[in-house]
Write a protein that holds these residues in place. Structure first.
Motif, PDB file in Angstrom:
ATOM      1  N   GLY A 165       4.139  -1.379  -6.137  1.00 39.62           N
ATOM      2  CA  GLY A 165       3.154  -0.680  -5.950  1.00 39.62           C
ATOM      3  C   GLY A 165       1.787  -0.946  -5.289  1.00 39.62           C
ATOM      4  N   PRO A 167       0.965  -1.053  -0.647  1.00 41.60           N
ATOM      5  CA  PRO A 167       0.783   0.462   0.489  1.00 41.60           C
ATOM      6  C   PRO A 167      -0.311   0.436   0.785  1.00 41.60           C
ATOM      7  N   THR A 189       1.418   6.703   4.689  1.00 40.62           N
ATOM      8  CA  THR A 189       1.451   5.664   4.308  1.00 40.62           C
ATOM      9  C   THR A 189       1.860   6.309   2.869  1.00 40.62           C
ATOM     10  N   PRO A 190       3.043   5.428   2.164  1.00 43.44           N
ATOM     11  CA  PRO A 190       3.470   6.145   0.718  1.00 43.44           C
ATOM     12  C   PRO A 190       2.146   5.794  -0.322  1.00 43.44           C
ATOM     13  N   PRO A 201       0.947   4.443  -5.236  1.00 43.09           N
ATOM     14  CA  PRO A 201       1.824   4.802  -4.642  1.00 43.09           C
ATOM     15  C   PRO A 201       2.404   6.453  -4.868  1.00 43.09           C
ATOM     16  N   ALA A 254       1.512   0.178 -12.403  1.00 40.54           N
ATOM     17  CA  ALA A 254       2.214   1.297 -11.219  1.00 40.54           C
ATOM     18  C   ALA A 254       1.887   0.514  -9.798  1.00 40.54           C
ATOM     19  N   GLY A 255       0.992  -0.527  -9.430  1.00 35.99           N
ATOM     20  CA  GLY A 255       0.304  -1.343  -8.153  1.00 35.99           C
ATOM     21  C   GLY A 255      -0.877   0.105  -7.759  1.00 35.99           C
ATOM     22  N   ASN A 298       5.123   7.746  -5.226  1.00 34.05           N
ATOM     23  CA  ASN A 298       6.094   7.960  -5.698  1.00 34.05           C
ATOM     24  C   ASN A 298       5.020   8.000  -8.116  1.00 34.05           C
ATOM     25  N   ARG A 299       4.257   7.840  -7.690  1.00 35.17           N
ATOM     26  CA  ARG A 299       3.538   7.105  -9.555  1.00 35.17           C
ATOM     27  C   ARG A 299       2.023   8.739  -9.093  1.00 35.17           C
ATOM     28  N   PRO A 341       8.484   7.446 -13.092  1.00 34.05           N
ATOM     29  CA  PRO A 341       8.320   6.837 -11.085  1.00 34.05           C
ATOM     30  C   PRO A 341       9.357   8.285 -10.637  1.00 34.05           C
ATOM     31  N   THR A 342       8.807   8.705  -9.627  1.00 38.63           N
ATOM     32  CA  THR A 342      10.097   9.391  -8.868  1.00 38.63           C
ATOM     33  C   THR A 342      10.160   8.207  -8.019  1.00 38.63           C
ATOM     34  N   ARG A 343      11.404   9.027  -6.783  1.00 38.32           N
ATOM     35  CA  ARG A 343      11.513   8.695  -6.093  1.00 38.32           C
ATOM     36  C   ARG A 343      10.900   7.629  -5.115  1.00 38.32           C
ATOM     37  N   LEU A 344      10.517   5.742  -4.636  1.00 38.07           N
ATOM     38  CA  LEU A 344       9.707   5.483  -4.063  1.00 38.07           C
ATOM     39  C   LEU A 344      10.190   6.017  -2.209  1.00 38.07           C
ATOM     40  N   SER A 345       9.056   5.991  -1.314  1.00 36.39           N
ATOM     41  CA  SER A 345       9.282   6.762  -0.632  1.00 36.39           C
ATOM     42  C   SER A 345       9.145   5.364   0.382  1.00 36.39           C
ATOM     43  N   PRO A 346       9.768   5.284   1.371  1.00 35.42           N
ATOM     44  CA  PRO A 346       9.678   3.904   2.038  1.00 35.42           C
ATOM     45  C   PRO A 346       8.131   3.946   2.445  1.00 35.42           C
ATOM     46  N   VAL A 347       8.258   2.546   2.845  1.00 35.70           N
ATOM     47  CA  VAL A 347       6.483   2.046   3.686  1.00 35.70           C
ATOM     48  C   VAL A 347       7.141   2.196   5.266  1.00 35.70           C
ATOM     49  N   ARG A 348       6.613   2.770   6.216  1.00 38.35           N
ATOM     50  CA  ARG A 348       6.797   3.300   7.818  1.00 38.35           C
ATOM     51  C   ARG A 348       5.857   2.431   8.240  1.00 38.35           C
TER      52      ARG A 348
END
Lengths: 704, 452
Positions: free
Chosen positions: A392, A395, B49-50, B119, B99-100, B121-122, A40-47
């Protein structure tokens, strides 16, 4: 309609494209194709879109979530008027009220309501859950006025026409009949009432409760409970708060008042040792298992580790119960665990649908897995997979305004706190293996477990009683004794007076329209033999069948069966001889796909097995009495199998058929492929007046 | 009580009829690039949305199948979930689930799609999975036999075992002549005989011809950064070799060759039904917008023509359904279908007469201004709802890229629909609802199924 946001986005991406164009176009990266899945890459924040809240002077709580990405609007109005508010004996009232809200108002007929919302491409619907009754609508934002207008109209001015109530009741009753024929749904009804006891979360509608609901009940429930105080209106989409306030004022002029207090919620019963409620469903091919107990209030922080550990145990195809019970053992079609929240005390449950022969092994394994997860810390990789899914997927559930509105409404209605959605992912991510285990210890209480098993009690009782004490009931909840499981299939003495020669003509109705006929005849060709003839014709000859059964007049035992079936011009024959504890011959049955299933038959039979085709002759000759239950072992030639049919006799009731009005026993028959109900007249010779098939649109009625 | 409310109702209706309809709704900004191996990539940034959707369309479907090998494109779609060089059988689903995310695929006449929403990041995971199966699908004898049985079971369950389904599925192909247009003269699901006749070598040949980067388009929509996207796409896809271009598909079909009547027996149906099927032009044809609005006016919703006239007023049908190209749009000629299931005791021929009368009325007298406005409202709401999610936007990008002269039409197309006039509707009704353009199918129940 706003498109500005998108235009801005385009300007930015054009600039990015200009930068990209300056780069060498296709730099192959130094590393080639990776042989393992990338990390996984960096998790983006949920806005999460900010929302504005207000309580209007009439007590209505208003939440507006501005979301201008697309010109749409979604509106949900929730009342504390769910099924727990149904008065005792009127279960199903809240659900009928929700269905009837859009079926006519002072200003519009049901058709006008439908065509008005349809005319703008929107939707309007109401539904009732355990805690809340919600009315929701959506449309393009330039039609927001119309949605509010309709919402106000159905909330304030619904007329609940009598004819619509009767239609809704009929739909509810047939829905219930279908539900009661599905073992999974039966299991849930028993499980709910077992874990909640007198607490209203455990109640389910019944035939009697639907029938007891009056027009006054409906109007009074709506008038008293659809009130602004304590109600919640969530509006999400391409609107502003000022706009929404104006629309609310216009749609709900002079609306005020508070609903009466909700029902008292007595503490669920406390259990000190697990037991098994075995719901006897004769002939069930499989067993449906449910195990679980009540848990906590929705605000309890144990929810987060509880959600994670329940995911590990049984959240889906990647979880322990599914992997072990289905993939390793092959015992089940599916096995799951889940955690449920109400405004009051919630519950958790594990469910599995298993083959009858392995029901005990599956239940033992399920309980073992519950014990394991309470006593052994979950491995990091497994915990990571479960958290990965939960974090995951969150969102993906807040993409559209209507999804956002649903999430916010849930938070508000359950009182989960304003930072719930913002911190949801972080709180799940932070759950450690030891917290997960502690949550399992707190939530899953093996000593207080309620276990419900729906299946063939005769086959299950002995297997299950070594796991925990058994309470045996029938599908209606009436206690049974082990003796009831194997009702004597022999010493049933048929009443010879019922075999008096006569002819019955019946018609077959599909959805109220005639579709064919069937004629049955009893003859006495000689003093010691009995002849039963049946001729059927459906769809103007598309299906024709003639059956001849020869029986011993003294004992009612079958000697010979001959049957000719013509379907779509294709003729097939069945010829069987009974004797010496066997049935021999050939059977042929047209199948739904147009093929013919032919079987050579030479099958050993239990004592006193009758041919399925003789059932309509023999049932009226049983010693019928209100409250009695009989079982007949019957052979089904088209499948070459022996089944036990169970006949439950009700009190005599008045039945109207084209042949006249009769007093008749209602006889519920289970164990056949489709359960059915027969009505048999009480006077000798008894006649079959009517036959209804559960969940099927047709009925057979006596004409003369 | 009644009078004032009726007045209010009329005023309200007037208000909604005159409200301005904007053609600017639902705009989507996008960018495009193509790899040297021919893989076309479209993307659209949406950081609200991410999450991100990865959606691959292969430019193949049942239209590319040859006689004797029907059902291949769909069989192939199943094979694509059976593992590849670096992904074990079942692992695709497991990786996405952990990964959801969510994922699926589907097959239509003109395209086959595969998609994941994950998501953001995946994004790399979803792209890697798509690349691995594009470059190294596991075409083994075992997977092939296994999936062929699954597809046959799917055919039994979802088509052969459902009332009216065989008539509907087969009926869609009857307007087309097998020799002039095999592309649309056979079903997407294919025949049991053809599925049985399939060989592993056929599957390999199909993969080599159609599952090549130069025959695919990758769309990525959502919380994606262009530089990062290019880096992943280059790394995962750029060394997949280009294959020779697939052979062209030809389809010749003429409008209104004369009415065709058929009668079929349905063992699962309890009631007779009538199915009328009309040829309509390619999706890119200028007549498509008025035909789609006509489809809405005739059959969508409680207040549609057929429901009001045939179901409610005449009580001749239990229900009606109107659909245009039910699987997806087409580059070649398509179909408009009207299905009505008779009420008990209603003769199928009488029902067909009533159905035909409704269609003839539209040809003779057109539609009302109110009907047209409602159809435009319905279309516009659907058009915008399609663009609410990242996956919805991805499918829209593919749709315009595949079926329109330019993908840029996705931001102007709504205007074409809002500009349709009542005269346009009547003109297309006269042209395409011509009885000589119809295939009429009478479905007769094989009773007896009902009695058990």
């Amino acid at each position: 309609v706003r498109a500005g946001g998108r235009e801005g986005g385009r300007a930015v991406s054009l600039a990015a494209a200009a930068v990209l164009a300056a780069l060498p176009p296709y730099r192959l990266s130094a590393q080639g194709f990776p042989s393992t899945p990338p990390k996984p890459t960096r998790l983006s924040p949920v806005r999460f879109p900010p929302f504005k809240e207000a309580t209007l002077p009439n007590g209505l709580q208003l939440v507006v979530i501005e979301h201008h990405e697309q010109p749409v609007v979604s509106v949900t109005l929730s009342f504390r008027a769910g099924a727990i508010c149904d008065p005792p004996g009127k279960e199903g009232l809240s659900s009928l009220v929700s269905e009837l809200l859009s079926k006519g108002t002072d200003n519009r007929s049901a058709e006008q309501i439908a065509s008005t919302i349809e005319g703008v491409g929107g939707t309007l619907a109401a539904s009732s859950g355990a805690d809340f009754l919600a009315i929701s609508g959506d449309a393009l934002s330039d039609q927001a006025g119309l949605v509010f207008d309709l919402l106000g109209d159905v909330t304030l001015h619904a007329t609940f026409p009598e004819t619509e109530l009767e239609l809704a009741r009929t739909r509810a009753l047939s829905g219930l009949a279908l539900q009661l024929s599905q073992p999974g749904a039966v299991a849930q009804r028993f499980f709910g009432s077992e874990i909640y006891g007198r607490n209203p979360y455990g109640k389910s509608p019944t035939r009697e409760s639907y029938r007891a609901i009056t027009h006054d009940d409906v109007t009074q429930f709506a008038r008293q409970r659809l009130r602004p105080a304590a109600a919640l209106l969530v509006v999400a989409g391409d609107v502003t708060e000022a706009q929404v306030r104006e629309l609310v004022d216009k749609a709900f002029p002079g609306w005020r008042g508070a609903p009466p207090a909700g029902p008292t919620l007595p503490a669920p019963p406390v259990r000190f040792a697990p037991d098994i409620v075995l719901v006897h469903r004769p002939g069930s091919a499989q067993a449906n298992l449910v195990a679980g107990n009540t848990t906590t209030l929705p605000t309890d922080p144990v929810y987060y580790p509880g959600r994670v550990v329940t995911q590990v145990l049984g959240g889906g195809a990647d979880s322990r119960l599914f992997r072990i019970l289905r993939e390793q053992k092959g015992w089940t079609y599916g096995a799951y665990a889940s955690l449920h929240r109400y405004r009051g005390i919630g519950y958790w449950q594990a469910t599995a649908e298993v083959r009858t022969e392995v029901a005990d092994s599956a239940l033992r394994e399920l309980l073992h897995q519950v014990e394991l997860i309470r006593t052994q810390t979950v491995a990091d990789s497994e915990l990571g997979a479960a958290k990965g899914f939960l974090v995951g997927s969150f969102p993906l559930t807040i993409e559209t305004p209507s999804q956002i509105a649903g999430q916010v409404a849930n938070v508000k209605l359950l009182g989960l706190g304003d930072d719930y959605l913002r911190l949801y992912r972080e709180r799940l991510s932070a759950v450690t293996a030891s917290q997960a285990r502690a949550a399992a210890v707190r939530l899953y209480r093996p000593k207080a477990l309620t276990i419900v098993v729906v299946g063939d009690g005769a086959k299950l009782a002995d297997r299950l009683k070594t796991i925990a004490p058994i309470r045996l009931v029938d599908v209606d909840g009436k206690p049974l004794t082990p003796a009831d499981l194997n009702p004597p299939t022999a010493p049933v003495a048929f009443d010879p007076a019922q075999f008096a020669p006569h002819t019955d003509s019946s018609r077959v109705m599909i959805q109220g329209n005639p579709a064919g006929f069937t004629v049955s005849e009893i003859r006495r060709p000689s003093p010691d033999s009995l002849l039963y003839l049946e001729r059927s014709n459906l769809g103007n000859g598309a299906f024709q069948q003639q059956t001849t059964v020869v029986l011993d007049a003294a004992t009612g035992s079958v000697r010979q069966v001959d049957q000719v079936t013509v379907q779509q011009g294709q003729k097939v024959e069945t010829h069987l001889t009974y004797g010496g504890g066997r049935v021999k011959g050939t059977s042929a049955a047209p199948q739904a796909d147009g093929t013919v299933k032919r079987l050579d038959i030479d099958t050993a039979l239990p004592a006193r097995t009758v041919d399925e085709n003789a059932v309509p002759l023999l049932v009226p000759a049983l010693p019928l009495a209100p409250g009695s239950t009989f079982a007949l072992t019957s052979f089904t030639p088209s499948e070459n199998v022996v089944k036990v049919l169970t006949f439950k006799v009700g009190s005599p009731e008045s039945v109207v058929v084209p042949a006249g009005t009769f007093q008749a026993y209602r006889i519920d028959v289970t164990g056949s492929r489709v359960p059915f109900t027969m009505y048999v007249s009480t006077e000798t010779p008894r006649r079959i007046l009517k036959t209804e098939f559960v969940g099927q649109p047709f009925v057979v009625e006596l004409v003369k | 009580m009644r009078v004032p409310s009726l007045v209010a109702g009329v005023l309200l209706l007037g208000a909604s009829l005159t409200s301005p309809l904007s053609g600017q709704s639902g705009r989507i900004a996008y960018e495009a690039f193509t790899l040297p191996n021919g893989l076309r990539v479209l993307y659209s940034e949406d950081h609200s949305t991410p999450i991100v959707s990865v959606d691959v369309w292969y430019n193949t479907g049942s239209r590319n199948e040859r006689p004797g090998r029907s059902g291949f494109a769909h069989l192939f779609e199943h094979m694509m979930f059976e593992g590849s060089a670096h992904v074990k059988k079942g692992e695709h689903f497991q990786l996405i689930s952990r990964a959801g995310g969510s994922e699926n695929g589907s097959t239509a006449e003109d395209r086959t799609n595969y998609y994941e929403t994950v998501p953001s990041n995946r994004l790399n995971l979803a792209l890697w999975l798509e690349a691995d199966r594009m470059r190294s699908l596991a075409i083994t004898e075992e997977n092939f036999h296994n999936q062929r049985e699954t597809v046959k079971e799917e055919r039994r369950l979802r088509i052969d075992n459902q009332p009216y389904s065989p008539a509907f599925i087969d009926g869609m192909t009857w307007p087309f002549d097998s020799s002039a247009c095999f592309a649309y003269a056979h079903t997407v699901i294919g025949s049991m005989q053809d599925l049985d006749a399939a060989q592993l070598s056929d599957v390999k040949a199909f993969f080599d011809t159609y599952y090549a980067p130069n025959n695919a388009t990758l769309v990525v929509v959502g919380d994606v950064r262009p530089l990062e996207l290019r880096r992943f796409v280059n790394q995962y896809f750029s060394d997949i070799p280009r294959h020779p271009d697939p052979p062209a598909v030809s389809c010749t079909s003429s409008l209104s060759p004369g009415i065709q009547r058929r009668e079929v027996t349905d063992v699962h149906a309890n009631l007779p039904a009538v199915l009328r099927i009309y040829r309509v032009p390619s999706h890119a044809d200028p007549d498509t917008p008025p035909i789609e609005l006509l489809n809405i006016i005739l059959g969508q919703g409680e207040s549609s023509r057929l429901n009001v006239a045939v179901v409610r007023r005449e009580q001749a049908a239990l229900g009606t359904q109107v659909a245009m190209n039910p699987f997806d749009s087409r580059r070649g000629p398509g179909v408009l279908l009207a299905l009505a299931i008779a009420n008990q005791g209603v003769d199928a021929l009488r029902l067909d007469t009533l159905l035909a009368a409704q269609l003839d009325t539209v040809r003779a007298t057109g539609v009302t201004a109110e009907e047209l406005t409602k159809a435009k409202n319905t279309f516009r709401a659907g058009f915008i709802h399609n663009r609410e999610t990242t996956l919805g936007k991805s499918e829209e990008l593919h749709h315009y890229d595949t079926f329109h002269p330019s993908v840029s039409e996705m931001n102007t197309d709504l205007e074409r629909y809002l500009a349709v006039t009542a005269d346009d509707i009547r003109r297309v009704a006269v042209k395409y609802l011509d009885p000589a353009n119809a295939v009429v199918v009478i479905v007769k129940p094989a009773a007896g199924g009902a009695a058990q």
